[in-house]
Design a protein around this motif. Structure first.
Motif, PDB file in Angstrom:
ATOM      1  N   GLY A 165       0.827  -1.212   0.000  1.00 34.82           N
ATOM      2  CA  GLY A 165       0.000   0.000   0.000  1.00 34.82           C
ATOM      3  C   GLY A 165       0.851   1.247   0.000  1.00 34.82           C
ATOM      4  N   GLY A 166       0.707   2.050  -1.057  1.00 34.14           N
ATOM      5  CA  GLY A 166       1.527   3.261  -1.211  1.00 34.14           C
ATOM      6  C   GLY A 166       0.742   4.526  -0.910  1.00 34.14           C
ATOM      7  N   GLY A 167      -0.049   4.495   0.175  1.00 33.10           N
ATOM      8  CA  GLY A 167      -0.656   5.731   0.676  1.00 33.10           C
ATOM      9  C   GLY A 167       0.319   6.383   1.647  1.00 33.10           C
ATOM     10  N   ILE A 171     -12.672  24.146   4.994  1.00 32.50           N
ATOM     11  CA  ILE A 171     -11.980  24.929   3.955  1.00 32.50           C
ATOM     12  C   ILE A 171     -10.508  25.066   4.336  1.00 32.50           C
ATOM     13  CG2 ILE A 171     -11.860  27.160   2.771  1.00 32.50           C
ATOM     14  CD1 ILE A 171     -14.770  27.615   3.314  1.00 32.50           C
ATOM     15  N   TYR A 172      -9.632  24.665   3.418  1.00 29.63           N
ATOM     16  CA  TYR A 172      -8.190  24.814   3.662  1.00 29.63           C
ATOM     17  C   TYR A 172      -7.531  25.556   2.495  1.00 29.63           C
ATOM     18  CZ  TYR A 172      -9.264  20.851   6.722  1.00 29.63           C
ATOM     19  OH  TYR A 172      -9.824  20.019   7.665  1.00 29.63           O
ATOM     20  N   PRO A 173      -7.308  26.863   2.647  1.00 30.40           N
ATOM     21  CA  PRO A 173      -6.507  27.551   1.621  1.00 30.40           C
ATOM     22  C   PRO A 173      -5.087  26.981   1.643  1.00 30.40           C
ATOM     23  CG  PRO A 173      -7.577  29.116   3.108  1.00 30.40           C
ATOM     24  CD  PRO A 173      -7.712  27.760   3.726  1.00 30.40           C
ATOM     25  N   GLY A 187      -6.735   2.273   9.505  1.00 29.49           N
ATOM     26  CA  GLY A 187      -7.826   2.753  10.363  1.00 29.49           C
ATOM     27  C   GLY A 187      -7.586   4.138  10.940  1.00 29.49           C
ATOM     28  N   HIS A 188      -6.840   4.979  10.235  1.00 34.11           N
ATOM     29  CA  HIS A 188      -6.506   6.306  10.768  1.00 34.11           C
ATOM     30  C   HIS A 188      -7.621   7.326  10.559  1.00 34.11           C
ATOM     31  CE1 HIS A 188      -2.595   4.345  10.685  1.00 34.11           C
ATOM     32  NE2 HIS A 188      -2.152   5.283  11.492  1.00 34.11           N
ATOM     33  N   SER A 189      -8.680   6.897   9.901  1.00 33.85           N
ATOM     34  CA  SER A 189      -9.865   7.745   9.723  1.00 33.85           C
ATOM     35  C   SER A 189      -9.493   9.138   9.205  1.00 33.85           C
ATOM     36  CB  SER A 189     -10.626   7.791  11.054  1.00 33.85           C
ATOM     37  OG  SER A 189     -11.816   8.492  10.904  1.00 33.85           O
ATOM     38  N   TRP A 199      -7.598  11.387  10.427  1.00 34.39           N
ATOM     39  CA  TRP A 199      -6.309  11.934  10.871  1.00 34.39           C
ATOM     40  C   TRP A 199      -5.111  11.160  10.325  1.00 34.39           C
ATOM     41  CZ3 TRP A 199      -6.488  16.667  12.252  1.00 34.39           C
ATOM     42  CH2 TRP A 199      -7.548  17.188  13.011  1.00 34.39           C
ATOM     43  N   GLY A 200      -5.256  10.563   9.166  1.00 39.24           N
ATOM     44  CA  GLY A 200      -4.156   9.758   8.628  1.00 39.24           C
ATOM     45  C   GLY A 200      -2.960  10.570   8.168  1.00 39.24           C
ATOM     46  N   ILE A 201      -3.221  11.770   7.644  1.00 43.64           N
ATOM     47  CA  ILE A 201      -2.085  12.590   7.190  1.00 43.64           C
ATOM     48  C   ILE A 201      -1.324  13.053   8.437  1.00 43.64           C
ATOM     49  CG2 ILE A 201      -1.355  14.589   5.832  1.00 43.64           C
ATOM     50  CD1 ILE A 201      -2.882  12.420   4.179  1.00 43.64           C
ATOM     51  N   LEU A 202      -2.074  13.542   9.419  1.00 45.11           N
ATOM     52  CA  LEU A 202      -1.437  13.968  10.670  1.00 45.11           C
ATOM     53  C   LEU A 202      -0.613  12.835  11.284  1.00 45.11           C
ATOM     54  CD1 LEU A 202      -1.031  15.777  13.184  1.00 45.11           C
ATOM     55  CD2 LEU A 202      -3.205  14.892  14.046  1.00 45.11           C
ATOM     56  N   ASN A 203      -1.237  11.664  11.443  1.00 42.18           N
ATOM     57  CA  ASN A 203      -0.599  10.608  12.243  1.00 42.18           C
ATOM     58  C   ASN A 203       0.327   9.679  11.458  1.00 42.18           C
ATOM     59  OD1 ASN A 203      -1.611  11.396  14.760  1.00 42.18           O
ATOM     60  ND2 ASN A 203      -3.608  10.508  14.281  1.00 42.18           N
TER      61      ASN A 203
HETATM   62  C1  LIG Z   1     -11.949  14.098   2.107  1.00 41.48           C
HETATM   63  C2  LIG Z   1     -10.871  13.706   3.083  1.00 41.48           C
HETATM   64  C3  LIG Z   1     -10.157  14.696   3.746  1.00 41.48           C
HETATM   65  C4  LIG Z   1      -9.168  14.345   4.675  1.00 41.48           C
HETATM   66  N1  LIG Z   1      -8.475  15.328   5.306  1.00 41.48           N
HETATM   67  C5  LIG Z   1      -7.515  15.000   6.210  1.00 41.48           C
HETATM   68  C6  LIG Z   1      -6.803  16.014   6.883  1.00 41.48           C
HETATM   69  O1  LIG Z   1      -7.035  17.199   6.656  1.00 41.48           O
HETATM   70  N2  LIG Z   1      -5.853  15.648   7.804  1.00 41.48           N
HETATM   71  C7  LIG Z   1      -5.582  14.328   8.081  1.00 41.48           C
HETATM   72  O2  LIG Z   1      -4.740  14.055   8.931  1.00 41.48           O
HETATM   73  N3  LIG Z   1      -6.240  13.338   7.416  1.00 41.48           N
HETATM   74  C8  LIG Z   1      -7.200  13.643   6.514  1.00 41.48           C
HETATM   75  N4  LIG Z   1      -7.901  12.662   5.880  1.00 41.48           N
HETATM   76  C9  LIG Z   1      -7.614  11.247   6.211  1.00 41.48           C
HETATM   77  C10 LIG Z   1      -6.429  10.702   5.434  1.00 41.48           C
HETATM   78  O3  LIG Z   1      -6.533  11.083   4.092  1.00 41.48           O
HETATM   79  C11 LIG Z   1      -6.403   9.177   5.544  1.00 41.48           C
HETATM   80  O4  LIG Z   1      -6.506   8.766   6.889  1.00 41.48           O
HETATM   81  C12 LIG Z   1      -5.078   8.647   4.973  1.00 41.48           C
HETATM   82  O5  LIG Z   1      -4.839   9.169   3.698  1.00 41.48           O
HETATM   83  C13 LIG Z   1      -5.091   7.130   4.911  1.00 41.48           C
HETATM   84  O6  LIG Z   1      -3.888   6.724   4.352  1.00 41.48           O
HETATM   85  P1  LIG Z   1      -3.604   5.200   4.018  1.00 41.48           P
HETATM   86  O7  LIG Z   1      -2.223   5.123   3.520  1.00 41.48           O
HETATM   87  O8  LIG Z   1      -3.985   4.373   5.216  1.00 41.48           O
HETATM   88  O9  LIG Z   1      -4.688   4.808   2.919  1.00 41.48           O
HETATM   89  P2  LIG Z   1      -4.802   5.177   1.362  1.00 41.48           P
HETATM   90  O10 LIG Z   1      -4.403   6.552   1.077  1.00 41.48           O
HETATM   91  O11 LIG Z   1      -6.172   4.754   0.952  1.00 41.48           O
HETATM   92  O12 LIG Z   1      -3.717   4.227   0.694  1.00 41.48           O
HETATM   93  C14 LIG Z   1      -3.908   2.845   0.576  1.00 41.48           C
HETATM   94  C15 LIG Z   1      -3.176   2.407  -0.677  1.00 41.48           C
HETATM   95  O13 LIG Z   1      -3.216   0.973  -0.751  1.00 41.48           O
HETATM   96  C16 LIG Z   1      -3.286   0.637  -2.115  1.00 41.48           C
HETATM   97  N5  LIG Z   1      -3.801  -0.745  -2.242  1.00 41.48           N
HETATM   98  C17 LIG Z   1      -5.055  -1.181  -1.998  1.00 41.48           C
HETATM   99  N6  LIG Z   1      -5.136  -2.499  -2.234  1.00 41.48           N
HETATM  100  C18 LIG Z   1      -3.910  -2.912  -2.627  1.00 41.48           C
HETATM  101  C19 LIG Z   1      -3.355  -4.167  -3.011  1.00 41.48           C
HETATM  102  N7  LIG Z   1      -4.075  -5.311  -3.020  1.00 41.48           N
HETATM  103  N8  LIG Z   1      -2.043  -4.217  -3.368  1.00 41.48           N
HETATM  104  C20 LIG Z   1      -1.271  -3.088  -3.367  1.00 41.48           C
HETATM  105  N9  LIG Z   1      -1.764  -1.883  -2.999  1.00 41.48           N
HETATM  106  C21 LIG Z   1      -3.047  -1.793  -2.632  1.00 41.48           C
HETATM  107  C22 LIG Z   1      -4.238   1.670  -2.705  1.00 41.48           C
HETATM  108  O14 LIG Z   1      -4.099   1.763  -4.111  1.00 41.48           O
HETATM  109  C23 LIG Z   1      -3.824   2.930  -1.949  1.00 41.48           C
HETATM  110  O15 LIG Z   1      -2.880   3.697  -2.662  1.00 41.48           O
HETATM  111  C24 LIG Z   1      -8.891  12.971   4.935  1.00 41.48           C
HETATM  112  C25 LIG Z   1      -9.596  11.984   4.244  1.00 41.48           C
HETATM  113  C26 LIG Z   1     -10.579  12.339   3.339  1.00 41.48           C
HETATM  114  C27 LIG Z   1     -11.325  11.240   2.630  1.00 41.48           C
END
Ligand SMILES: Cc1cc2nc3c(=O)[nH]c(=O)nc-3n(C[C@H](O)[C@H](O)[C@H](O)COP(=O)(O)OP(=O)(O)OC[C@H]3O[C@@H](n4cnc5c(N)ncnc54)[C@H](O)[C@@H]3O)c2cc1C
Length: 372
Positions: A11-13, A243-245, A328-330, A332-336
């Motif tokens: 997972g490359g999030g 809103i985030y400028p 499961g970071h809901s 706050w995933g960017i923060l945490n």
């Molecule tokens: C509208 C919105 C606004 C937000 N604003 C904020 C904010 O202001 N501040 C903050 O802290 N958080 C914010 N968040 C929350 C934050 O974006 C998420 O908690 C965080 O991005 C989750 O990151 P992740 O890496 O867990 O998941 P993801 O970003 O979903 O990454 C998971 C990755 O796994 C990959 N993947 C899936 N299945 C497979 C597989 N079988 N094999 C290989 N790769 C796979 C996917 O392609 C994806 O790239 C916001 C979320 C939303 C929806």
């Protein structure tokens, strides 16, 4: 280098990228496997708002967030690429149809605001650009040897309860590893099928992690200089848009969340026009500067959520060896992300952790009756 620990991060999030970043700093040979592209999900489409002390009412999460906020400040200075970091003032506003009274608000917030309050200062609230931040982590980790592999994780290979490698869709080749991390955001529930049968029975990952869809837009106002560094948390027509400028002069707005099915392929996520149009209308009500701004982006993505206490899941998968999970970071995933990456890299590389993360242990779901 022989003796180097081989780790595969699935997972490359922002979470997987942060884990990869800190693991490579500690000398691991890391392969990051991403299904589509780095930050294609919520990690590239989030607001990027950071709050140092907003989770303090939950001591464990509060400590994680404070540590992560400080790491963001540090990373904004040490990462070579610009990640759009800056401190912000943050206000809550109630937007209503009633006539505007004079409020202590920046000039560009000139709509019918019934009330406002300060909820964060430019010492305790900040922002990053999530897409730039996630990519910057990956680029920095590549300098320490990180390899990115675009592919879909299909299964984990086991020797008894010990995770030994990963199989990708469309390939017979097994990628071997000493440790494997599931960081697939809302798709992490799919990793349930990768677990040994006895683990599946006690740890129903498929029922624990789910996705919650939210919409966002990015506006390009004509007179960018008028938009100040103020984040706004609004109350508008029984919804709570934010809103985030951004430092580049664009304005990110999100809201309109709903629980709808998560497509298995992230590239198949489509925004609902009516939800994005609602956010465009809201922007025009709040600010005449945003009323005629060009709508650059309309998008949707899924928050990775956990049932029960709704807190992140970070640590070793129960009854297994060599398999870890971070999701499961809901909202706050960017923060945490930085603290999650640092702490999990300590667990994997040093079998110790500089912050107690027991509260986030996956084992807290073992054999529990699950209720959404
Ligand atoms: C509208 C919105 C606004 C937000 N604003 C904020 C904010 O202001 N501040 C903050 O802290 N958080 C914010 N968040 C929350 C934050 O974006 C998420 O908690 C965080 O991005 C989750 O990151 P992740 O890496 O867990 O998941 P993801 O970003 O979903 O990454 C998971 C990755 O796994 C990959 N993947 C899936 N299945 C497979 C597989 N079988 N094999 C290989 N790769 C796979 C996917 O392609 C994806 O790239 C916001 C979320 C939303 C929806």
């Amino acid at each position: 280098m022989s003796g180097q620990k081989k780790v595969i991060v699935c997972g490359g999030g922002v979470i997987g990228s942060s884990i990869g970043y800190y693991l490579t700093k500690k000398g691991a040979a890391v392969t990051l496997i991403e299904r589509c592209e780095i930050a294609c999900g919520a990690s590239g489409k989030a607001g990027g708002f950071l709050a140092k002390d907003w989770s303090d009412s939950n001591p464990s999460l509060g400590k994680l967030s404070r540590k992560s906020f400080d790491l963001h400040v540090e990373l904004s200075k040490t990462l070579k690429k610009d990640v759009g970091f800056r401190f912000l003032d943050t206000k809550s506003i109630v937007v209503s149809e009633s006539p505007k009274k004079k409020q202590d608000l920046p000039d560009w917030v000139d709509g019918p605001i019934r009330s406002q309050s300060d909820i964060g200062s430019n010492k305790t609230t900040a922002q990053v650009h999530p897409h730039l931040f996630t990519h910057a982590l990956v680029e920095a980790a590549k300098e320490n040897g990180l390899k990115v592999h675009i592919g879909v994780v299909e299964n984990i290979i086991w020797e008894g309860q010990v995770a030994k490698g990963v199989k990708l869709f469309g390939s017979d080749q097994i990628m071997e590893a000493d440790a494997i991390v599931i960081a697939m955001g809302p798709w992490s529930h799919l990793a349930h099928q990768f677990l040994p049968d006895n683990v599946k029975k006690i740890f129903p990952l498929n029922d624990i992690i789910y996705g919650h869809k939210a919409h966002s837009i990015i506006l390009d106002p004509k007179d960018k200089n008028k938009i100040t560094a103020h984040a706004l948390f609004a109350d508008y027509l029984k919804t709570d848009p934010e809103i985030y400028p951004r430092p580049d002069g664009t304005v990110y707005i999100c809201g309109k969340a709903e629980t709808v099915e998560l497509p298995e392929d992230p590239s198949k996520i489509v925004p609902k026009d009516e939800h994005c149009d609602f956010l465009v209308k809201f922007a025009g009500v709040v600010s005449s500067e945003l009323l005629n701004a060009q709508v650059k982006v309309k998008q949707a993505c899924y928050l990775p959520c956990s049932i029960g206490d709704g807190q992140p899941m970070i640590g070793a998968v129960p009854e297994t060896k060599g398999l870890y999970i971070a999701t499961g970071h809901s909202c706050w995933g960017i923060l945490n992300a930085p603290a999650t990456g640092l702490l999990l890299s300590e667990v994997i590389m040093e079998e110790k952790c500089s912050l107690n993360i027991d509260a986030f242990s996956p084992s807290r779901w073992v054999s529990r009756k699950l209720k959404k």
